[in-house]
Structure formats: C-alpha cells, structure tokens
Design a protein around this motif. Structure first.
Motif, PDB file in Angstrom:
ATOM      1  N   SER A  71       0.832  -1.208   0.000  1.00 46.08           N
ATOM      2  CA  SER A  71       0.000   0.000   0.000  1.00 46.08           C
ATOM      3  C   SER A  71       0.867   1.260   0.000  1.00 46.08           C
ATOM      4  O   SER A  71       0.540   2.243  -0.666  1.00 46.08           O
ATOM      5  N   ILE A  72       1.970   1.223   0.713  1.00 45.92           N
ATOM      6  CA  ILE A  72       2.888   2.375   0.710  1.00 45.92           C
ATOM      7  C   ILE A  72       3.572   2.483  -0.652  1.00 45.92           C
ATOM      8  O   ILE A  72       3.688   3.583  -1.213  1.00 45.92           O
ATOM      9  N   LEU A  73       3.996   1.361  -1.213  1.00 50.75           N
ATOM     10  CA  LEU A  73       4.630   1.386  -2.537  1.00 50.75           C
ATOM     11  C   LEU A  73       3.660   1.902  -3.601  1.00 50.75           C
ATOM     12  O   LEU A  73       4.054   2.670  -4.483  1.00 50.75           O
ATOM     13  N   ASP A  74       2.387   1.526  -3.500  1.00 50.79           N
ATOM     14  CA  ASP A  74       1.383   2.025  -4.448  1.00 50.79           C
ATOM     15  C   ASP A  74       1.186   3.535  -4.286  1.00 50.79           C
ATOM     16  O   ASP A  74       1.047   4.264  -5.276  1.00 50.79           O
ATOM     17  N   ALA A  75       1.177   4.018  -3.052  1.00 46.56           N
ATOM     18  CA  ALA A  75       1.038   5.462  -2.795  1.00 46.56           C
ATOM     19  C   ALA A  75       2.238   6.223  -3.362  1.00 46.56           C
ATOM     20  O   ALA A  75       2.095   7.319  -3.912  1.00 46.56           O
ATOM     21  N   ILE A  76       3.428   5.633  -3.242  1.00 49.84           N
ATOM     22  CA  ILE A  76       4.636   6.261  -3.803  1.00 49.84           C
ATOM     23  C   ILE A  76       4.540   6.295  -5.323  1.00 49.84           C
ATOM     24  O   ILE A  76       4.837   7.315  -5.958  1.00 49.84           O
ATOM     25  N   ALA A  77       4.091   5.191  -5.931  1.00 50.86           N
ATOM     26  CA  ALA A  77       3.944   5.141  -7.392  1.00 50.86           C
ATOM     27  C   ALA A  77       2.955   6.201  -7.876  1.00 50.86           C
ATOM     28  O   ALA A  77       3.156   6.813  -8.929  1.00 50.86           O
ATOM     29  N   LYS A  78       1.914   6.438  -7.090  1.00 47.81           N
ATOM     30  CA  LYS A  78       0.928   7.469  -7.447  1.00 47.81           C
ATOM     31  C   LYS A  78       1.591   8.854  -7.434  1.00 47.81           C
ATOM     32  O   LYS A  78       1.373   9.659  -8.334  1.00 47.81           O
ATOM     33  N   ILE A  79       2.410   9.117  -6.416  1.00 51.97           N
ATOM     34  CA  ILE A  79       3.138  10.392  -6.368  1.00 51.97           C
ATOM     35  C   ILE A  79       4.071  10.501  -7.575  1.00 51.97           C
ATOM     36  O   ILE A  79       4.132  11.539  -8.234  1.00 51.97           O
ATOM     37  N   GLN A  80       4.785   9.429  -7.877  1.00 49.54           N
ATOM     38  CA  GLN A  80       5.690   9.452  -9.028  1.00 49.54           C
ATOM     39  C   GLN A  80       4.938   9.810 -10.310  1.00 49.54           C
ATOM     40  O   GLN A  80       5.445  10.564 -11.145  1.00 49.54           O
ATOM     41  N   SER A  81       3.729   9.281 -10.458  1.00 47.52           N
ATOM     42  CA  SER A  81       2.956   9.525 -11.685  1.00 47.52           C
ATOM     43  C   SER A  81       2.541  10.992 -11.828  1.00 47.52           C
ATOM     44  O   SER A  81       2.247  11.447 -12.928  1.00 47.52           O
ATOM     45  N   ALA A 112      12.449  11.863 -16.452  1.00 54.01           N
ATOM     46  CA  ALA A 112      13.319  11.126 -15.537  1.00 54.01           C
ATOM     47  C   ALA A 112      12.685   9.774 -15.284  1.00 54.01           C
ATOM     48  O   ALA A 112      11.460   9.643 -15.293  1.00 54.01           O
ATOM     49  N   THR A 113      13.520   8.779 -15.058  1.00 56.58           N
ATOM     50  CA  THR A 113      13.007   7.443 -14.797  1.00 56.58           C
ATOM     51  C   THR A 113      12.741   7.272 -13.307  1.00 56.58           C
ATOM     52  O   THR A 113      13.635   7.495 -12.489  1.00 56.58           O
ATOM     53  N   PRO A 114      11.525   6.880 -12.946  1.00 57.42           N
ATOM     54  CA  PRO A 114      11.244   6.681 -11.522  1.00 57.42           C
ATOM     55  C   PRO A 114      11.954   5.422 -11.003  1.00 57.42           C
ATOM     56  O   PRO A 114      12.196   4.486 -11.750  1.00 57.42           O
ATOM     57  N   VAL A 115      12.273   5.426  -9.727  1.00 54.80           N
ATOM     58  CA  VAL A 115      12.803   4.226  -9.080  1.00 54.80           C
ATOM     59  C   VAL A 115      11.660   3.221  -9.027  1.00 54.80           C
ATOM     60  O   VAL A 115      10.535   3.569  -8.668  1.00 54.80           O
ATOM     61  N   SER A 116      11.928   1.986  -9.404  1.00 52.18           N
ATOM     62  CA  SER A 116      10.856   0.981  -9.429  1.00 52.18           C
ATOM     63  C   SER A 116      10.451   0.584  -8.014  1.00 52.18           C
ATOM     64  O   SER A 116      11.250   0.677  -7.077  1.00 52.18           O
TER      65      SER A 116
END
Length: 179
Positions: free
Chosen positions: A13-23, A29-33
């Motif tokens: 859930s935290i990783l998904d929230a981070i991915a949302k911020i990245q989007s 720039a390439t986001p960290v996976s």
C-alpha cells in the motif's frame, strides 16, 4: 561486487502510494521501481568476497528494535529549482531512529575502512535525474505534506547491486531481523 546496507520498503500500500506520487511528476526522468525502494544506510561501493564476509560478520552483531517509519513529505537534492534526486522524507521521530541505526552500521563497519561520504539523511529516492528538468517547485508544493501511512521496519539488509542498462538489480547478501 557493488554493495550497500539498506532498509527496503516492502509494504504494497505504501509502494502504491509512492507510485501514485511518481505519476504526478511529468518530468523527463526514470522513476525508481517499486521493487527497488529503500533507504541506503551506508554505501560500500565495490568490495571483494572476503570483505563481504567481514561485513556480514560485523553486521550480525547489530541489534535494533523495529522502527515505525512515517512518510511525511517530498523533497529534492540539491534543491527543487535544479533537482538531481527527488525523494520522500520521514517525520522527526522516524528520522531519529533511522539515523541511530545508520550510526550503528557506520560504527560496526568503520574498522573495515568504511565511512559515509556525507551524514545520513533519511530519504527514499523516487527519481534520479540525469538531464536538467527545470524548476519543479510547483509540483513539490503539492507534496509539501503527505501521509503515506506507517511502515513497520523489521529488517536491515546487506545488498548487492548489479548495474544494468535497464536499471540496477539488487539481491540480498544478508538479512538482520529486529529484536
């Protein structure tokens, strides 16, 4: 081998929230996976198998309690006007605990010749920026305060990093569990 000591983020859930911020960042720039999200407590660089064995021995003497990490804001190094790294930061209590753990790692590995190149500042890198992207102050303002939830950190990891054209590949060399 290229190696470092880290705390990985493994909460979906935290990783998904981070991915949302990245989007939300419309930058070149390439986001960290998600699978590579971590706090680097100490970067060791290129080391030999013998040194890796000594590092494992030293790290096995570390004792720590679980740390509740609260992610609270987004920042940039060196600054939002000319960023090279975009990161997510933590609250003061989380920061203190992570700094204490990083300090313990540094003390254990110092006799082996490892020293940090700069003081540890807890941050989770979400973008590494190679080319100039311009001022991102506007988008940063949107994330001045975030609440991604609490991550219960229970593992310290000694990791190997293999650099590839499509990004780094990390593997565990050792996992130390919280007491």
């Amino acid at each position: 081998m290229r190696a470092f000591v880290a705390i990985e983020i493994q909460d979906e859930s935290i990783l998904d929230a981070i991915a949302k911020i990245q989007s939300e960042f419309k930058i070149s720039a390439t986001p960290v996976s998600k699978k590579n999200m971590h706090f680097t407590l100490l970067f060791l660089g290129e080391i030999t198998e013998d040194t890796a064995s000594s590092v494992k021995k030293a790290l096995s003497t570390i004792s720590f309690k679980k740390i509740d990490v609260n992610f609270t804001h987004v920042g940039a190094f060196p600054n939002p006007r000319s960023p090279r790294v975009i990161w997510i930061g933590v609250d003061d209590t989380s920061s203190k605990h992570l700094v204490d753990l990083a300090s313990q790692v540094e003390k254990k590995l110092e006799p082996l010749g490892f020293r940090p190149d700069k003081p540890f500042k807890p941050h989770l890198t979400i973008f590494r920026i190679k080319n100039k992207v311009g001022d991102i102050l506007g988008i940063m303002e949107k994330f001045k305060k975030v609440d991604l939830g609490k991550y219960n950190m229970t593992e310290l990891k000694f990791k190997q990093s293999i650099l590839t054209p499509s990004g780094p590949i990390y593997s565990d060399l050792q996992v130390i569990l919280a007491q």
